[in-house]
Design a protein around this motif. Sequence first.
Motif, PDB file in Angstrom:
ATOM      1  N   ASN A 155      -7.823 -10.654 -41.937  1.00 37.61           N
ATOM      2  CA  ASN A 155      -8.530 -10.871 -40.679  1.00 37.61           C
ATOM      3  C   ASN A 155     -10.024 -10.671 -40.930  1.00 37.61           C
ATOM      4  O   ASN A 155     -10.554  -9.573 -40.806  1.00 37.61           O
ATOM      5  CB  ASN A 155      -8.011  -9.905 -39.613  1.00 37.61           C
TER       6      ASN A 155
ATOM      7  N   ALA B 264     -10.617 -14.159 -35.384  1.00 43.31           N
ATOM      8  CA  ALA B 264      -9.407 -14.986 -35.400  1.00 43.31           C
ATOM      9  C   ALA B 264      -8.265 -14.237 -36.061  1.00 43.31           C
ATOM     10  O   ALA B 264      -8.476 -13.376 -36.909  1.00 43.31           O
ATOM     11  CB  ALA B 264      -9.672 -16.298 -36.128  1.00 43.31           C
TER      12      ALA B 264
ATOM     13  N   VAL C 153      -6.030 -15.715 -37.898  1.00 41.54           N
ATOM     14  CA  VAL C 153      -5.773 -16.380 -39.165  1.00 41.54           C
ATOM     15  C   VAL C 153      -7.092 -16.878 -39.736  1.00 41.54           C
ATOM     16  O   VAL C 153      -7.933 -17.415 -39.018  1.00 41.54           O
ATOM     17  CB  VAL C 153      -4.807 -17.578 -38.984  1.00 41.54           C
TER      18      VAL C 153
ATOM     19  N   GLU D 164      -9.787 -19.144 -41.232  1.00 37.59           N
ATOM     20  CA  GLU D 164     -10.016 -20.573 -41.162  1.00 37.59           C
ATOM     21  C   GLU D 164     -10.552 -21.059 -42.505  1.00 37.59           C
ATOM     22  O   GLU D 164     -11.630 -20.678 -42.935  1.00 37.59           O
ATOM     23  CB  GLU D 164     -10.999 -20.904 -40.036  1.00 37.59           C
TER      24      GLU D 164
ATOM     25  N   ALA E 270     -11.229 -24.519 -43.728  1.00 35.10           N
ATOM     26  CA  ALA E 270     -11.270 -25.911 -43.303  1.00 35.10           C
ATOM     27  C   ALA E 270     -11.109 -26.896 -44.447  1.00 35.10           C
ATOM     28  O   ALA E 270     -10.637 -28.019 -44.245  1.00 35.10           O
ATOM     29  CB  ALA E 270     -12.581 -26.186 -42.563  1.00 35.10           C
TER      30      ALA E 270
ATOM     31  N   LYS F 228       0.087 -21.430 -38.062  1.00 36.25           N
ATOM     32  CA  LYS F 228      -1.321 -21.308 -37.661  1.00 36.25           C
ATOM     33  C   LYS F 228      -2.259 -21.828 -38.741  1.00 36.25           C
ATOM     34  O   LYS F 228      -3.304 -22.418 -38.443  1.00 36.25           O
ATOM     35  CB  LYS F 228      -1.631 -19.850 -37.335  1.00 36.25           C
ATOM     36  N   LEU F 229      -1.901 -21.608 -39.994  1.00 38.98           N
ATOM     37  CA  LEU F 229      -2.723 -22.134 -41.089  1.00 38.98           C
ATOM     38  C   LEU F 229      -2.816 -23.648 -41.037  1.00 38.98           C
ATOM     39  O   LEU F 229      -3.858 -24.239 -41.339  1.00 38.98           O
ATOM     40  CB  LEU F 229      -2.141 -21.701 -42.434  1.00 38.98           C
TER      41      LEU F 229
ATOM     42  N   THR G 215      -2.902 -25.477 -38.517  1.00 37.51           N
ATOM     43  CA  THR G 215      -3.809 -25.906 -37.447  1.00 37.51           C
ATOM     44  C   THR G 215      -5.261 -25.569 -37.777  1.00 37.51           C
ATOM     45  O   THR G 215      -6.171 -26.319 -37.430  1.00 37.51           O
ATOM     46  CB  THR G 215      -3.432 -25.250 -36.104  1.00 37.51           C
ATOM     47  N   THR G 216      -5.481 -24.446 -38.469  1.00 38.71           N
ATOM     48  CA  THR G 216      -6.848 -24.049 -38.806  1.00 38.71           C
ATOM     49  C   THR G 216      -7.321 -24.650 -40.127  1.00 38.71           C
ATOM     50  O   THR G 216      -8.516 -24.624 -40.418  1.00 38.71           O
ATOM     51  CB  THR G 216      -6.962 -22.515 -38.897  1.00 38.71           C
ATOM     52  N   SER G 217      -6.383 -25.181 -40.916  1.00 40.15           N
ATOM     53  CA  SER G 217      -6.724 -25.844 -42.181  1.00 40.15           C
ATOM     54  C   SER G 217      -6.145 -27.254 -42.138  1.00 40.15           C
ATOM     55  O   SER G 217      -5.088 -27.533 -42.718  1.00 40.15           O
ATOM     56  CB  SER G 217      -6.155 -25.061 -43.370  1.00 40.15           C
TER      57      SER G 217
END
Length: 353
Positions: free
Chosen positions: A56, A60, A62, A64, A66, A85-86, A88-90
């Motif tokens: 952390n 967030a 998770v 990020e 990108a 979640k990864l 969606t954030t990656s």
Amino acid sequence: MVHRFRIQFDLGDLNQRVIDEWLRFVVNKNVEILELDLQNGRKACTIFASYNFPLNLSNATVVELASLRKLYLNNVVVRNGVVEKLLTTSPLLESISIHRSIGLTQIRIGGRGVNLKHLEIVNCFGGISVHLNDCNLVSFTYMGILMDLDITNLPNLKEFNIRHDRVGFDNYVLSQLSSCVSSLEALSFPVDGMITENLHSIPRLPNVKKLTMTIDTLEDGHILNHLVSSIREACPNLETFIIKLGWYSPFERRVLKARSYANIQPFENLKVFKMLGYYGRTVDYELAAYVIHNVVALEKVVIDPRRHDQIMIYRGKVRRNVLLREEVARSSAKRQLESLVARKSPGAKFVIL
């Protein structure tokens, strides 16, 4: 920008902070390939010696990343929901490989917006339920305790490899392949040589070119009749057939019985046949002979007597016994199969490793 970054550490309380700092560095460098390998090579790892991922680093839950395209985690804690979640954030993440994780009991991946193409889960602690629905996954590999599997609408799935530790689960797993019959090209799954009915659960897979079956237990005569009929009917365009045999099957030295191979529909397109774990047992020979007799375009036969079920370090007398067993197996394979291959497929190459 960093193309590839690998963190390999022996786990310990003093190293947690160091790993945190390296991950902070990675987040700011737009890494594309991240490998977090925390396997302790000098002493046995325990389930308590693990690192929580992701760190952390901000508000967030998770991290990020990108630019991340490929993620490999070994001996790292991955909690439920982290993988989802990864993704969606990656948004560029295409490949995830998770080995020896604790805390992970469920994975749910779905939706056309997910970019994931390759998913591998190997030897995680405890049972895991896997749900893969309506996404563009290309390959899926699972080894370990599988509690539940749900495969629905995976139109691009080309490779499916599974090795689970749940008795009587084969029927359920194989029956779900019906949702990807048009795309599947490579298939690997376990077979219980004592319960061959699971072979009838394989749906017709017209595009499968490579098939690998792992057989841990063998009982003479049980699998032979089902092998040719079920596999040939399910995979009419099969080109490479690999059978992995377990070393723990009973060692048999019965007199070989003459078998009739007449009136059996052959493999029309099979070119390569491999048998791993061949030891020269009666059932080994009969299984190999059954396939060799029923191939019309065979180009290569590979017999490998080495142990493939697990990696072990042998020392002293134990190692000598293993090597001796392998040499006996090589001699048996040469005596039992070399002339058979030459007679049935004169142009085929016969290899003993």
